[in-house]
Design a protein around this motif. Structure first.
Motif, PDB file in Angstrom:
ATOM      1  N   MET A   2      39.635  36.103  35.477  1.00 24.20           N
ATOM      2  CA  MET A   2      40.575  37.139  35.050  1.00 24.20           C
ATOM      3  C   MET A   2      39.829  38.334  34.468  1.00 24.20           C
ATOM      4  O   MET A   2      38.873  38.180  33.700  1.00 24.20           O
ATOM      5  CB  MET A   2      41.518  36.568  33.978  1.00 24.20           C
ATOM      6  CG  MET A   2      42.370  35.453  34.499  1.00 24.20           C
ATOM      7  SD  MET A   2      43.565  36.082  35.707  1.00 24.20           S
ATOM      8  CE  MET A   2      44.274  34.578  36.295  1.00 24.20           C
ATOM      9  N   GLY A   3      40.317  39.512  34.807  1.00 22.73           N
ATOM     10  CA  GLY A   3      39.627  40.745  34.415  1.00 22.73           C
ATOM     11  C   GLY A   3      39.678  41.065  32.935  1.00 22.73           C
ATOM     12  O   GLY A   3      38.794  41.753  32.419  1.00 22.73           O
TER      13      GLY A   3
ATOM     14  N   PRO B  94      44.142  40.502  40.603  1.00 22.35           N
ATOM     15  CA  PRO B  94      43.791  41.504  41.616  1.00 22.35           C
ATOM     16  C   PRO B  94      42.929  42.623  41.032  1.00 22.35           C
ATOM     17  O   PRO B  94      42.429  43.472  41.778  1.00 22.35           O
ATOM     18  CB  PRO B  94      45.160  42.048  42.039  1.00 22.35           C
ATOM     19  CG  PRO B  94      46.042  41.824  40.868  1.00 22.35           C
ATOM     20  CD  PRO B  94      45.551  40.584  40.201  1.00 22.35           C
TER      21      PRO B  94
ATOM     22  N   MET C 114      52.383  37.164  38.571  1.00 23.18           N
ATOM     23  CA  MET C 114      51.204  36.308  38.672  1.00 23.18           C
ATOM     24  C   MET C 114      51.340  35.038  37.831  1.00 23.18           C
ATOM     25  O   MET C 114      50.363  34.487  37.366  1.00 23.18           O
ATOM     26  CB  MET C 114      49.963  37.081  38.233  1.00 23.18           C
ATOM     27  CG  MET C 114      49.516  38.084  39.256  1.00 23.18           C
ATOM     28  SD  MET C 114      47.859  38.585  38.960  1.00 23.18           S
ATOM     29  CE  MET C 114      48.132  39.667  37.591  1.00 23.18           C
TER      30      MET C 114
HETATM   31  S1  SF4 Z   1      42.485  43.023  34.480  1.00 21.29           S
HETATM   32 FE1  SF4 Z   1      43.888  41.971  33.064  1.00 21.29          FE
HETATM   33  S2  SF4 Z   1      45.818  43.100  33.229  1.00 21.29           S
HETATM   34 FE2  SF4 Z   1      44.536  43.781  34.954  1.00 21.29          FE
HETATM   35  S3  SF4 Z   1      45.191  42.444  36.659  1.00 21.29           S
HETATM   36 FE3  SF4 Z   1      43.454  41.422  35.676  1.00 21.29          FE
HETATM   37  S4  SF4 Z   1      44.313  40.030  34.141  1.00 21.29           S
HETATM   38 FE4  SF4 Z   1      45.941  41.461  34.780  1.00 21.29          FE
END
Ligand code: SF4
Length: 403
Positions: A336-337, A305, A1
């Motif tokens: 972003m997660g 993702p 990514m």
């Molecule tokens: S939650 Fe964090 S580690 Fe998981 S895909 Fe998203 S950015 Fe990457």
């Protein structure tokens, strides 16, 4: 990514230099942005239905629209369609799509902003199955030239441009007899016409090579450009995969065919053909243009993702952000997660919306943490505020105001 989007953009292959061809008030080729276009699926004689559909397409962002003109009557209907559009304040150029009947082509150029000719079935011999000797072939080609020349004079008189659109599925018997059903045959079919137009000093031409198989379409366009370059022809290229179907499969074919060529610098206008309402083709056109960086018209989103580390409902949030902030041309937003990989992965995004801890969001500007631990239900509002503070906000415009 890893995100090297901006770097890729700079390293992008230069767009092939083409001449500008004006279609009504819209320029194709030259320094114009790659144009998005579509085609109606109504009966052209049904003026009200056709006008309604053209307006839907224009509202969705179509910059040109093509309608079918199978007879002189259909060609004349384009005049009525244009009048009705004008009354309602739409000046979108209307293109007549002609097959088989030269008289429809002659009539259409009086009313339409551009005429599309299929060299496979107009002024040529679609039904000649027999193998032709070299001499017979040349004689046929001469006949094509004789039929085409008066049409070129009319084009000049009415100052209208044309598109020469060769289709894999409708090559003339003459071409099939010599080249078979091949990209070479498609290209030669168009080149023969182009030479006749050029010889008559008519150059307001756009060219297209279409096939339902993206591979054939890609090969034909690559070859077309090579052949045109050899003969000093700088005509703009119209890209499209025909009969590609509907839904994901239809979109995938268009993305592969059109996208590959755009990345190679080929293409000045695009049409995504779907077995769906024409207005639905337009967002796909713009998404392909955006993904290939040929024309940036909306916010660029990067989102992860999601995985076991994700700290919020990223699918829902990404959708919401897209709806509220999707119109910021030239701005990149990363969603972003989590912070574990999120910060590195969002690369050179302008703004970052990153899960900090459960229920809490961290907001970034160019990788710099600006606000920590913003409660999730306030985070989008805060992100908008941050974008405004950085002078990168703009109010939502209608999709058609893409310039
Ligand atoms: S939650 Fe964090 S580690 Fe998981 S895909 Fe998203 S950015 Fe990457």
């Amino acid at each position: 990514m890893n995100n090297n989007m901006n770097k890729d953009y700079k390293a992008q292959k230069e767009r092939r230099k083409t001449r500008e061809v004006m279609v009504g008030n819209i320029g194709i080729g030259g320094d114009n942005p790659v144009r998005a276009q579509t085609m109606t699926n109504t009966d052209t004689l049904d003026i009200a239905a056709t006008v309604k559909q053209i307006i839907e397409c224009a509202e969705a962002g179509a910059e040109l629209v093509r309608v079918t003109a199978q007879t002189k009557r259909h060609a004349r209907a384009i005049g009525e369609i244009k009048k009705a559009l004008d009354k309602q304040g739409y000046d979108i150029p209307v293109i007549a799509d002609i097959h088989f009947l030269p008289e429809a082509a002659f009539e259409a150029l009086k009313y339409a902003d551009k005429v599309r000719l299929n060299p496979g079935n107009l002024f040529d011999s679609p039904n000649t199955e027999k193998e032709l000797s070299e001499e017979e072939y040349e004689k046929e080609l001469k006949r094509v030239e004789e039929s085409l020349t008066p049409f070129i004079q009319e084009l000049k008189k009415f100052k209208k441009p044309i598109r020469i659109g060769a289709n894999h599925g409708s090559l003339s018997g003459r071409i099939l007899s010599k080249y078979g059903d091949t990209p070479e045959g498609m290209v030669e079919s168009a080149m023969e016409y182009l030479r006749i137009f050029k010889k008559n000093d008519f150059n307001d031409i756009v060219v297209a090579m279409k096939a339902s198989n993206p591979l054939v379409m890609i090969e034909a366009n690559r070859l077309l450009v090579r052949e045109m370059d050899k003969e000093n022809m700088d005509y703009p290229v119209h890209l499209g995969v025909t009969e590609s179907g509907s839904g994901e499969d239809g979109r995938a074919k268009s993305i592969i065919g059109i996208g590959t060529l755009l990345l190679e610098g080929i293409g000045d206008t695009v049409r995504v053909s779907l077995t769906e309402s024409p207005a639905k083709e337009i967002p796909v056109c713009y998404s392909i243009l955006q993904a290939t960086r040929r024309r940036v018209t909306k916010t660029e989103f990067i989102s992860c993702p999601s995985c076991g580390r994700t700290l919020f409902n990223i699918e829902k949030v990404a959708d919401k952000i897209k709806k509220e902030l999707g119109h910021l041309k030239g701005v990149t937003i990363a969603v972003m997660g989590c912070i574990v990989n999120g910060i590195g992965e969002m690369g050179d995004a302008d703004f970052g919306y990153v899960g900090g801890k459960p229920g809490m969001i961290n907001l970034y500007y160019k990788k710099e943490l600006i606000k920590r631990d913003v409660p999730e239900d306030e985070a989008i509002k805060e992100l908008i505020k941050l974008i405004k503070d950085k002078g990168m906000w703009e109010e939502k415009l209608k999709i058609k105001n893409y310039e």
